[in-house]
Design an enzyme around this catalytic site. Structure first.
Site, PDB file in Angstrom:
ATOM      1  CG  ASN A 168       2.065   2.318  10.654  1.00 20.51           C
ATOM      2  OD1 ASN A 168       1.670   3.402  10.245  1.00 20.51           O
ATOM      3  ND2 ASN A 168       2.750   2.192  11.770  1.00 20.51           N
ATOM      4  CD1 TRP A 224      -1.868  -2.812   9.697  1.00 21.01           C
ATOM      5  CD2 TRP A 224      -2.736  -4.789  10.253  1.00 21.01           C
ATOM      6  NE1 TRP A 224      -3.062  -2.955   9.041  1.00 21.01           N
ATOM      7  CE2 TRP A 224      -3.625  -4.153   9.376  1.00 21.01           C
ATOM      8  CE3 TRP A 224      -3.079  -6.054  10.748  1.00 21.01           C
ATOM      9  CZ2 TRP A 224      -4.822  -4.727   8.966  1.00 21.01           C
ATOM     10  CZ3 TRP A 224      -4.270  -6.637  10.344  1.00 21.01           C
ATOM     11  CH2 TRP A 224      -5.131  -5.960   9.470  1.00 21.01           C
ATOM     12  CG  ASP A 242      -1.792   1.168   1.355  1.00 18.74           C
ATOM     13  OD1 ASP A 242      -1.965   1.890   0.353  1.00 18.74           O
ATOM     14  OD2 ASP A 242      -2.338   1.397   2.453  1.00 18.74           O
ATOM     15  CB  THR A 245      -7.097   3.849  -3.298  1.00 18.67           C
ATOM     16  OG1 THR A 245      -7.056   4.268  -1.930  1.00 18.67           O
ATOM     17  CG2 THR A 245      -8.412   4.331  -3.905  1.00 18.67           C
ATOM     18  CB  SER A 293      -0.907   3.218   4.878  1.00 20.31           C
ATOM     19  OG  SER A 293      -0.626   1.878   4.526  1.00 20.31           O
ATOM     20  CE1 TYR A 346     -14.118  -3.474  11.579  1.00 23.26           C
ATOM     21  CE2 TYR A 346     -11.976  -3.555  12.630  1.00 23.26           C
ATOM     22  CZ  TYR A 346     -13.258  -4.049  12.482  1.00 23.26           C
ATOM     23  OH  TYR A 346     -13.662  -5.088  13.249  1.00 23.26           O
ATOM     24  CG  ASP A 362      -3.430   4.645  -1.970  1.00 23.63           C
ATOM     25  OD1 ASP A 362      -2.714   3.652  -1.769  1.00 23.63           O
ATOM     26  OD2 ASP A 362      -4.353   4.978  -1.214  1.00 23.63           O
TER      27      ASP A 362
END
Lengths: 45, 322
Positions: free
Chosen positions: B37, B39, B32, B218, B35, B75, B215
């Protein structure tokens, strides 16, 4: 030294939820706001 | 706290595999560029929602180092929470040592059960990384694991294979039509300035320049509400975005005017066909905020251009694929 990661095109979450009849309920509980990813503070407010 | 609004990933469909720990534990993630991070779910998450996913088990990794820092993933009305830890993250054959990442522990909702991916690997800048976590690509650069401080992305148009992220280089077979370099306007997201946007010959938005984020996380082309209204009116599309597949060939191009170049999307690029029905691959991003008029160039755009994300020069390179 160049490293390639293959990406596969799979089902979207929207399609998964739709297939299980959960999309409408999900969208009611989680209003879709694409801007929230970029302006988390503004979306929260 | 980390905040990853997961409802934004509803339409994302390109996934790759990474592994974490020693020995390796595999995860399917979204790469992505919107963003920063990393996880993944962890074994601490015992709800049924996590049962459908790979879960990282720190006790089975000899290289894991835990922390007491928490991470929070929101979310909509639900959330995930967890902790931050460090371990070796392997992307392709690149082993990134001491990579910080989030291990989700709780998942009170149920929709995560249906998520086709386990986690998210952010490729944007450290300035927007929650909890100050160093992004994966920053560690790749710091640890001299890539020959060039850039990565590139190719998304195949219709096929389910052939797409890739290339770390540390540019595949010249995808740049035969030339590379147009665009300077970043901010080192946060992969953000650039657009001069105007036209539908056919007519301006439809971005009248006084605007910002666009490239992006991969998206799926669609996200545009300001006013522009969205003008586009569906001019194209004669229903408010729900449905459009006759027979009309695709007669639709005008959407053209982005960026840094003295034009980048066009034809109707076949911005209309999506699924199960025999067609819909507009464009969504509204709501009204412009004090941050100004914002556009998101998602997978609908990226499928038409080989995109190079150049950290050493803070530029985005676009090479037309046809």
């Amino acid at each position: 030294a160049v490293h390639r990661v293959p990406l596969k095109k799979g089902k979207t979450l929207r399609k998964q939820l739709k297939d299980h009849g959960l999309l409408e309920d999900f969208l009611k509980k989680h209003p879709y706001n694409p801007a929230s990813k970029y302006n988390p503070v503004l979306s929260a407010s | 706290a980390s905040s990853e609004p997961m409802e934004n990933y509803m339409d994302t469909s390109y996934y790759g595999t990474i592994s974490i720990g020693t020995p390796a534990q595999d995860f399917t993630v979204i790469f992505d560029t919107g963003s920063s991070n990393l996880w993944v779910p962890s074994v601490y998450c015992t709800s049924s929602a996590c049962s459908n996913h790979k879960r990282f088990n720190p006790s089975e990794s000899s290289t894991y180092v835990g922390t007491n820092e928490t991470v929070y993933i929101a979310y909509g009305t639900g959330s995930m929470s967890g902790i931050l830890g460090y371990d070796t993250v392997t992307v392709s054959s690149i082993a990134v040592q001491n990579q910080i990442f989030g291990l989700s522990e709780t998942e009170p909702g149920s929709f995560f059960y249906y998520c086709p991916f386990d986690g998210i690997l952010g490729l944007a800048f450290p300035s927007i990384s929650s909890s100050g976590a160093t992004p994966v690509f920053d560690n790749m650069m710091d640890q001299d694991l890539v020959p060039l401080d850039l990565f590139s992305v190719y998304l195949s148009k219709n096929g389910e294979s052939g797409s890739f992220v290339l770390f540390g280089g540019i595949d010249s077979s995808y740049t035969t039509n030339g590379i147009y370099w665009i300077p970043l306007s901010a080192e946060t997201y992969w953000q650039i300035t657009m001069d105007k946007v036209t539908l056919g010959e007519k301006s439809v938005g971005c009248y006084l320049t605007c910002q666009a984020i490239v992006d991969t996380g998206t799926s669609l082309l996200a545009v300001p509400q006013g522009t969205y209204d003008r586009i569906i009116r001019d194209l004669g599309v229903n408010s729900d975005g449905e459009i006759s597949c027979d009309d695709i060939s007669s639709l005008p191009d959407i053209t982005f005017h960026i840094h003295d170049h034009t980048f066009s999307l034809s109707g076949s690029a911005y209309v999506l066909e699924e199960d025999g029905s067609c819909s507009l691959g464009i969504q509204s991003l709501g009204t412009p905020t004090e941050l100004g008029e914002q556009w998101i160039l998602g997978d609908v755009f990226i499928r038409e251009y080989y995109v190079i994300f150049d950290r050493s020069n803070n530029k985005v390179g676009l090479s037309p694929l046809s």
